[in-house]
Design a protein around this motif. Sequence first.
Motif, PDB file in Angstrom:
ATOM      1  N   MET A   1       0.840  -1.172   0.000  1.00  0.00           N
ATOM      2  CA  MET A   1       0.000   0.000   0.000  1.00  0.00           C
ATOM      3  C   MET A   1       0.883   1.232   0.000  1.00  0.00           C
ATOM      4  SD  MET A   1      -3.140   0.692   2.433  1.00  0.00           S
ATOM      5  CE  MET A   1      -4.347   1.777   1.811  1.00  0.00           C
ATOM      6  N   SER A   2       0.571   2.201  -0.824  1.00  0.00           N
ATOM      7  CA  SER A   2       1.395   3.401  -0.914  1.00  0.00           C
ATOM      8  C   SER A   2       0.806   4.521  -0.066  1.00  0.00           C
ATOM      9  CB  SER A   2       1.488   3.851  -2.366  1.00  0.00           C
ATOM     10  OG  SER A   2       0.215   4.215  -2.835  1.00  0.00           O
ATOM     11  N   THR A   3       1.666   5.383   0.386  1.00  0.00           N
ATOM     12  CA  THR A   3       1.248   6.533   1.167  1.00  0.00           C
ATOM     13  C   THR A   3       0.912   7.681   0.227  1.00  0.00           C
ATOM     14  OG1 THR A   3       2.739   5.847   2.917  1.00  0.00           O
ATOM     15  CG2 THR A   3       1.939   8.110   2.985  1.00  0.00           C
ATOM     16  N   THR A   4      -0.230   8.304   0.438  1.00  0.00           N
ATOM     17  CA  THR A   4      -0.614   9.427  -0.407  1.00  0.00           C
ATOM     18  C   THR A   4      -0.154  10.724   0.234  1.00  0.00           C
ATOM     19  OG1 THR A   4      -2.758   9.595   0.674  1.00  0.00           O
ATOM     20  CG2 THR A   4      -2.631   8.219  -1.297  1.00  0.00           C
ATOM     21  N   MET A   5       0.327  11.611  -0.566  1.00  0.00           N
ATOM     22  CA  MET A   5       0.749  12.929  -0.100  1.00  0.00           C
ATOM     23  C   MET A   5      -0.262  13.956  -0.600  1.00  0.00           C
ATOM     24  SD  MET A   5       3.500  12.576   1.546  1.00  0.00           S
ATOM     25  CE  MET A   5       4.652  11.280   1.835  1.00  0.00           C
ATOM     26  N   PRO A   6      -0.935  14.661   0.304  1.00  0.00           N
ATOM     27  CA  PRO A   6      -1.918  15.642  -0.158  1.00  0.00           C
ATOM     28  C   PRO A   6      -1.234  16.830  -0.834  1.00  0.00           C
ATOM     29  CG  PRO A   6      -1.703  15.715   2.213  1.00  0.00           C
ATOM     30  CD  PRO A   6      -0.883  14.560   1.740  1.00  0.00           C
ATOM     31  N   LYS A   7      -1.810  17.254  -1.931  1.00  0.00           N
ATOM     32  CA  LYS A   7      -1.300  18.410  -2.667  1.00  0.00           C
ATOM     33  C   LYS A   7      -2.157  19.627  -2.359  1.00  0.00           C
ATOM     34  CE  LYS A   7       0.359  15.367  -6.287  1.00  0.00           C
ATOM     35  NZ  LYS A   7       0.249  14.244  -5.382  1.00  0.00           N
ATOM     36  N   ALA A   8      -1.609  20.794  -2.612  1.00  0.00           N
ATOM     37  CA  ALA A   8      -2.298  22.027  -2.251  1.00  0.00           C
ATOM     38  C   ALA A   8      -3.636  22.160  -2.965  1.00  0.00           C
ATOM     39  CB  ALA A   8      -1.410  23.224  -2.568  1.00  0.00           C
ATOM     40  N   GLN A   9      -3.716  21.725  -4.216  1.00  0.00           N
ATOM     41  CA  GLN A   9      -4.968  21.858  -4.953  1.00  0.00           C
ATOM     42  C   GLN A   9      -6.002  20.812  -4.539  1.00  0.00           C
ATOM     43  OE1 GLN A   9      -1.969  21.591  -6.295  1.00  0.00           O
ATOM     44  NE2 GLN A   9      -1.864  20.027  -7.874  1.00  0.00           N
ATOM     45  N   GLU A  10      -5.590  19.756  -3.841  1.00  0.00           N
ATOM     46  CA  GLU A  10      -6.525  18.734  -3.377  1.00  0.00           C
ATOM     47  C   GLU A  10      -7.198  19.103  -2.056  1.00  0.00           C
ATOM     48  OE1 GLU A  10      -4.239  15.217  -2.980  1.00  0.00           O
ATOM     49  OE2 GLU A  10      -4.030  14.896  -5.140  1.00  0.00           O
ATOM     50  N   ILE A  11      -6.637  20.050  -1.345  1.00  0.00           N
ATOM     51  CA  ILE A  11      -7.133  20.390  -0.013  1.00  0.00           C
ATOM     52  C   ILE A  11      -8.349  21.305  -0.142  1.00  0.00           C
ATOM     53  CG2 ILE A  11      -6.582  21.569   2.144  1.00  0.00           C
ATOM     54  CD1 ILE A  11      -3.667  20.728   1.631  1.00  0.00           C
ATOM     55  N   SER A  12      -9.442  20.885   0.475  1.00  0.00           N
ATOM     56  CA  SER A  12     -10.638  21.735   0.527  1.00  0.00           C
ATOM     57  C   SER A  12     -10.881  22.105   1.988  1.00  0.00           C
ATOM     58  CB  SER A  12     -11.842  20.994  -0.048  1.00  0.00           C
ATOM     59  OG  SER A  12     -12.129  19.863   0.733  1.00  0.00           O
ATOM     60  N   ARG A  13     -11.101  23.365   2.222  1.00  0.00           N
ATOM     61  CA  ARG A  13     -11.283  23.855   3.585  1.00  0.00           C
ATOM     62  C   ARG A  13     -12.753  24.164   3.829  1.00  0.00           C
ATOM     63  NH1 ARG A  13      -6.154  24.475   5.332  1.00  0.00           N
ATOM     64  NH2 ARG A  13      -4.611  25.238   3.866  1.00  0.00           N
ATOM     65  N   LYS A  14     -13.298  23.576   4.889  1.00  0.00           N
ATOM     66  CA  LYS A  14     -14.675  23.820   5.280  1.00  0.00           C
ATOM     67  C   LYS A  14     -14.682  24.766   6.482  1.00  0.00           C
ATOM     68  CE  LYS A  14     -17.477  20.274   5.205  1.00  0.00           C
ATOM     69  NZ  LYS A  14     -18.031  18.943   5.530  1.00  0.00           N
ATOM     70  N   TRP A  15     -15.850  25.283   6.791  1.00  0.00           N
ATOM     71  CA  TRP A  15     -16.035  26.171   7.933  1.00  0.00           C
ATOM     72  C   TRP A  15     -16.897  25.451   8.967  1.00  0.00           C
ATOM     73  CZ3 TRP A  15     -14.725  31.526   8.548  1.00  0.00           C
ATOM     74  CH2 TRP A  15     -13.949  32.033   7.509  1.00  0.00           C
ATOM     75  N   TYR A  16     -16.466  25.503  10.223  1.00  0.00           N
ATOM     76  CA  TYR A  16     -17.202  24.886  11.314  1.00  0.00           C
ATOM     77  C   TYR A  16     -17.467  25.911  12.404  1.00  0.00           C
ATOM     78  CZ  TYR A  16     -16.042  20.345   9.310  1.00  0.00           C
ATOM     79  OH  TYR A  16     -15.926  19.276   8.475  1.00  0.00           O
ATOM     80  N   VAL A  17     -18.605  25.746  13.090  1.00  0.00           N
ATOM     81  CA  VAL A  17     -18.971  26.582  14.231  1.00  0.00           C
ATOM     82  C   VAL A  17     -18.998  25.700  15.463  1.00  0.00           C
ATOM     83  CG1 VAL A  17     -20.759  28.019  15.272  1.00  0.00           C
ATOM     84  CG2 VAL A  17     -20.332  28.167  12.840  1.00  0.00           C
ATOM     85  N   LEU A  18     -18.254  26.108  16.493  1.00  0.00           N
ATOM     86  CA  LEU A  18     -18.262  25.417  17.783  1.00  0.00           C
ATOM     87  C   LEU A  18     -18.952  26.314  18.798  1.00  0.00           C
ATOM     88  CD1 LEU A  18     -14.590  24.133  17.982  1.00  0.00           C
ATOM     89  CD2 LEU A  18     -16.571  22.901  17.200  1.00  0.00           C
ATOM     90  N   ASP A  19     -19.911  25.761  19.521  1.00  0.00           N
ATOM     91  CA  ASP A  19     -20.610  26.514  20.558  1.00  0.00           C
ATOM     92  C   ASP A  19     -20.024  26.130  21.910  1.00  0.00           C
ATOM     93  OD1 ASP A  19     -22.327  28.097  21.957  1.00  0.00           O
ATOM     94  OD2 ASP A  19     -24.135  26.947  21.487  1.00  0.00           O
ATOM     95  N   ALA A  20     -19.504  27.113  22.631  1.00  0.00           N
ATOM     96  CA  ALA A  20     -18.826  26.853  23.903  1.00  0.00           C
ATOM     97  C   ALA A  20     -19.747  27.002  25.106  1.00  0.00           C
ATOM     98  CB  ALA A  20     -17.643  27.807  24.054  1.00  0.00           C
ATOM     99  N   THR A  21     -21.052  27.099  24.890  1.00  0.00           N
ATOM    100  CA  THR A  21     -21.981  27.297  25.990  1.00  0.00           C
ATOM    101  C   THR A  21     -21.977  26.096  26.925  1.00  0.00           C
ATOM    102  OG1 THR A  21     -23.384  28.614  24.540  1.00  0.00           O
ATOM    103  CG2 THR A  21     -24.370  27.830  26.573  1.00  0.00           C
ATOM    104  N   ASP A  22     -21.677  26.338  28.188  1.00  0.00           N
ATOM    105  CA  ASP A  22     -21.663  25.334  29.258  1.00  0.00           C
ATOM    106  C   ASP A  22     -20.745  24.157  28.956  1.00  0.00           C
ATOM    107  OD1 ASP A  22     -23.482  26.860  30.684  1.00  0.00           O
ATOM    108  OD2 ASP A  22     -25.203  25.862  29.771  1.00  0.00           O
ATOM    109  N   LYS A  23     -19.690  24.391  28.198  1.00  0.00           N
ATOM    110  CA  LYS A  23     -18.696  23.365  27.921  1.00  0.00           C
ATOM    111  C   LYS A  23     -17.360  23.827  28.502  1.00  0.00           C
ATOM    112  CE  LYS A  23     -20.795  21.345  23.900  1.00  0.00           C
ATOM    113  NZ  LYS A  23     -21.726  22.174  23.194  1.00  0.00           N
TER     114      LYS A  23
END
Length: 142
Positions: A1-23
Amino acid sequence: MSTTMPKAQEISRKWYVLDATDKSLGRVAAAAATLLHGKHKPIFAPHCDCGDHVIIINCDKAVLTGKKLEQKFYRRHTGWIGGLKEVDYKTLMATNPEKAMMLAVKGMLPDTTQGRNQLRRLRVVNGAEHNFAAQKPEAYEF
């Protein structure tokens, strides 16, 4: 099995919201650091910055367990003789809870240029409203 190296054009960035209420402040910071570093992705590689954008809301409602409010201090030094400045977390959480959350996340990221670039993708908001609705962030449960 070969190791894959991520390339800059393959990376997709998503946005996440974390709620810190009572945590716990540390639990929220650990989840944010994982998302920023990209360890939740199957294409993760430690030498590649493949993390996502994170918005943390309601930082003022995060809690510190135990006696940390009275016993824990944020210390910094100006570089001058006798220049040690310290603030207890009770004062820091009352006056600037965004800074407390930012410092917690910063301590969990690597101390390299990659870690500094990851920290730029962190947005910390004191209330429940944020100005990043155009990016269509997803709520992240941890």
